[in-house]
Motif scaffolding. Structure first.
Motif, PDB file in Angstrom:
ATOM      1  N   VAL A   1       6.773   2.576   3.492  1.00  0.00           N
ATOM      2  CA  VAL A   1       6.467   1.221   3.964  1.00  0.00           C
ATOM      3  C   VAL A   1       5.713   0.435   2.901  1.00  0.00           C
ATOM      4  O   VAL A   1       6.040  -0.731   2.618  1.00  0.00           O
ATOM      5  CB  VAL A   1       5.641   1.286   5.280  1.00  0.00           C
ATOM      6  CG1 VAL A   1       5.100  -0.085   5.636  1.00  0.00           C
ATOM      7  CG2 VAL A   1       6.489   1.857   6.401  1.00  0.00           C
ATOM      8  N   GLU A   2       4.742   1.065   2.296  1.00  0.00           N
ATOM      9  CA  GLU A   2       3.932   0.372   1.287  1.00  0.00           C
ATOM     10  C   GLU A   2       4.765   0.022   0.050  1.00  0.00           C
ATOM     11  O   GLU A   2       4.535  -1.016  -0.579  1.00  0.00           O
ATOM     12  CB  GLU A   2       2.726   1.223   0.925  1.00  0.00           C
ATOM     13  CG  GLU A   2       1.705   1.325   2.049  1.00  0.00           C
ATOM     14  CD  GLU A   2       0.508   2.176   1.693  1.00  0.00           C
ATOM     15  OE1 GLU A   2       0.387   2.584   0.516  1.00  0.00           O
ATOM     16  OE2 GLU A   2      -0.320   2.453   2.589  1.00  0.00           O
ATOM     17  N   ASP A   3       5.734   0.868  -0.301  1.00  0.00           N
ATOM     18  CA  ASP A   3       6.620   0.548  -1.418  1.00  0.00           C
ATOM     19  C   ASP A   3       7.403  -0.741  -1.137  1.00  0.00           C
ATOM     20  O   ASP A   3       7.593  -1.575  -2.030  1.00  0.00           O
ATOM     21  CB  ASP A   3       7.602   1.699  -1.671  1.00  0.00           C
ATOM     22  CG  ASP A   3       6.922   2.909  -2.313  1.00  0.00           C
ATOM     23  OD1 ASP A   3       5.797   2.738  -2.845  1.00  0.00           O
ATOM     24  OD2 ASP A   3       7.504   4.013  -2.281  1.00  0.00           O
ATOM     25  N   GLN A   4       7.835  -0.895   0.105  1.00  0.00           N
ATOM     26  CA  GLN A   4       8.552  -2.110   0.492  1.00  0.00           C
ATOM     27  C   GLN A   4       7.629  -3.324   0.446  1.00  0.00           C
ATOM     28  O   GLN A   4       8.032  -4.416   0.000  1.00  0.00           O
ATOM     29  CB  GLN A   4       9.120  -1.959   1.904  1.00  0.00           C
ATOM     30  CG  GLN A   4      10.315  -1.029   2.004  1.00  0.00           C
ATOM     31  CD  GLN A   4      11.567  -1.654   1.438  1.00  0.00           C
ATOM     32  OE1 GLN A   4      11.835  -2.837   1.629  1.00  0.00           O
ATOM     33  NE2 GLN A   4      12.349  -0.863   0.726  1.00  0.00           N
ATOM     34  N   LEU A   5       6.407  -3.151   0.888  1.00  0.00           N
ATOM     35  CA  LEU A   5       5.449  -4.273   0.868  1.00  0.00           C
ATOM     36  C   LEU A   5       5.138  -4.719  -0.552  1.00  0.00           C
ATOM     37  O   LEU A   5       5.135  -5.920  -0.848  1.00  0.00           O
ATOM     38  CB  LEU A   5       4.162  -3.855   1.585  1.00  0.00           C
ATOM     39  CG  LEU A   5       4.239  -3.662   3.099  1.00  0.00           C
ATOM     40  CD1 LEU A   5       2.911  -3.110   3.630  1.00  0.00           C
ATOM     41  CD2 LEU A   5       4.572  -4.975   3.797  1.00  0.00           C
ATOM     42  N   ILE A   6       4.874  -3.765  -1.419  1.00  0.00           N
ATOM     43  CA  ILE A   6       4.528  -4.089  -2.800  1.00  0.00           C
ATOM     44  C   ILE A   6       5.659  -4.859  -3.480  1.00  0.00           C
ATOM     45  O   ILE A   6       5.415  -5.806  -4.243  1.00  0.00           O
ATOM     46  CB  ILE A   6       4.207  -2.795  -3.584  1.00  0.00           C
ATOM     47  CG1 ILE A   6       2.904  -2.186  -3.063  1.00  0.00           C
ATOM     48  CG2 ILE A   6       4.098  -3.078  -5.084  1.00  0.00           C
ATOM     49  CD1 ILE A   6       2.580  -0.823  -3.635  1.00  0.00           C
ATOM     50  N   ALA A   7       6.888  -4.483  -3.173  1.00  0.00           N
ATOM     51  CA  ALA A   7       8.036  -5.150  -3.787  1.00  0.00           C
ATOM     52  C   ALA A   7       8.175  -6.600  -3.341  1.00  0.00           C
ATOM     53  O   ALA A   7       8.871  -7.393  -3.983  1.00  0.00           O
ATOM     54  CB  ALA A   7       9.304  -4.381  -3.456  1.00  0.00           C
ATOM     55  N   ASN A   8       7.521  -6.966  -2.238  1.00  0.00           N
ATOM     56  CA  ASN A   8       7.664  -8.326  -1.688  1.00  0.00           C
ATOM     57  C   ASN A   8       6.401  -9.171  -1.806  1.00  0.00           C
ATOM     58  O   ASN A   8       6.359 -10.277  -1.273  1.00  0.00           O
ATOM     59  CB  ASN A   8       8.093  -8.263  -0.228  1.00  0.00           C
ATOM     60  CG  ASN A   8       9.560  -7.916  -0.062  1.00  0.00           C
ATOM     61  OD1 ASN A   8      10.408  -8.779  -0.115  1.00  0.00           O
ATOM     62  ND2 ASN A   8       9.855  -6.621   0.112  1.00  0.00           N
ATOM     63  N   LEU A   9       5.370  -8.659  -2.427  1.00  0.00           N
ATOM     64  CA  LEU A   9       4.140  -9.439  -2.573  1.00  0.00           C
ATOM     65  C   LEU A   9       4.290 -10.468  -3.691  1.00  0.00           C
ATOM     66  O   LEU A   9       4.977 -10.230  -4.665  1.00  0.00           O
ATOM     67  CB  LEU A   9       2.956  -8.507  -2.845  1.00  0.00           C
ATOM     68  CG  LEU A   9       2.541  -7.584  -1.693  1.00  0.00           C
ATOM     69  CD1 LEU A   9       1.370  -6.723  -2.111  1.00  0.00           C
ATOM     70  CD2 LEU A   9       2.187  -8.387  -0.447  1.00  0.00           C
TER      71      LEU A   9
END
Length: 227
Positions: free
Chosen positions: A219-227
């Motif tokens: 989940v955090e990998d997905q978030l980081i990619a969209n920040l």
């Protein structure tokens, strides 16, 4: 955390027997009653200390890991709330984020209230002093906290996903399987009846949070990619 930590209490028992009988043998071969008694006492005390350390060491690591993760997630939730609120304000989308921000804030407040930090050293010491009585409570919160935390964190991330969608940020979270809600009293009864059930109990205490970490990493990998 490796599941092999479940063997630590067993190694403690083996170490106790080895040290005790080793010291007893040394006293026996001295052909001196005083030496025999001294060896027995020294072996018993030394073996007991080593056994206790190896028995409680997994608990120490589990409590410390629990505290560290809760602390980290607290900062993550707060950061995401502030980030979404700030981006929404910049784009004039505050009204569209009312539900998500309110829900995220409520979950964050609930988690802050329930996920209090527990001192590993303090709880281990009081468990030893009370001959394991308060250790039952240690087993309780180590058993129940992972599921409660996992449910809250999943609900929080679902609101984050909804908010990101309104901000035109595509976040596709992988399937997050909730941790099982394990029955403390059933596990306690099975432990009392069998004794060896403690091995499985300690195993799930380790692996439940391991599974939670793996899901959250994705989940955090997905978030980081969209920040």
């Amino acid at each position: 955390m490796s599941a092999l930590w479940i063997l630590s209490p067993l190694l403690g028992g083996v170490a106790f027997l080895g040290i005790f009988f080793g010291s007893l043998s040394l006293g026996f071969f001295s052909a001196n009653n005083a030496a025999l008694a001294g060896g027995a006492i020294a072996g018993f005390v030394g073996g007991l200390v080593v056994a206790i350390i190896l028995f409680v060491l997994p608990w120490y690591r589990l409590i410390k890991r629990r505290n560290g993760h809760f602390r980290r997630d607290r900062m993550l939730r707060e950061g995401l709330i502030n980030y979404i609120r700030g981006i929404a304000a910049e784009r004039g989308l505050e009204a569209k984020m009312t539900v998500e921000l309110a829900t995220m804030t409520a979950i964050h407040s609930e988690a802050n209230g329930e996920e209090d930090e527990k001192s590993p050293v303090l709880w281990i010491v009081v468990s030893i002093i009370t001959f394991g009585l308060l250790g039952l409570y240690v087993w309780y919160f180590l058993t129940k906290d992972p599921h409660k935390h996992d449910v809250r964190q999943l609900a929080f991330m679902q609101q984050v996903q909804s908010a990101f969608s309104k901000l035109e940020k595509t976040v596709v979270f992988p399937f997050w399987k909730s941790l099982p809600d394990r029955s403390y009293f059933l596990y306690l009864i099975l432990w009392i009846i069998t004794g060896l059930f403690a091995l499985y109990w300690n195993y799930v205490l380790i692996t439940d949070f391991n599974d939670h970490f793996r899901a959250q990493w994705q989940v955090e990998d997905q978030l980081i990619a969209n920040l």
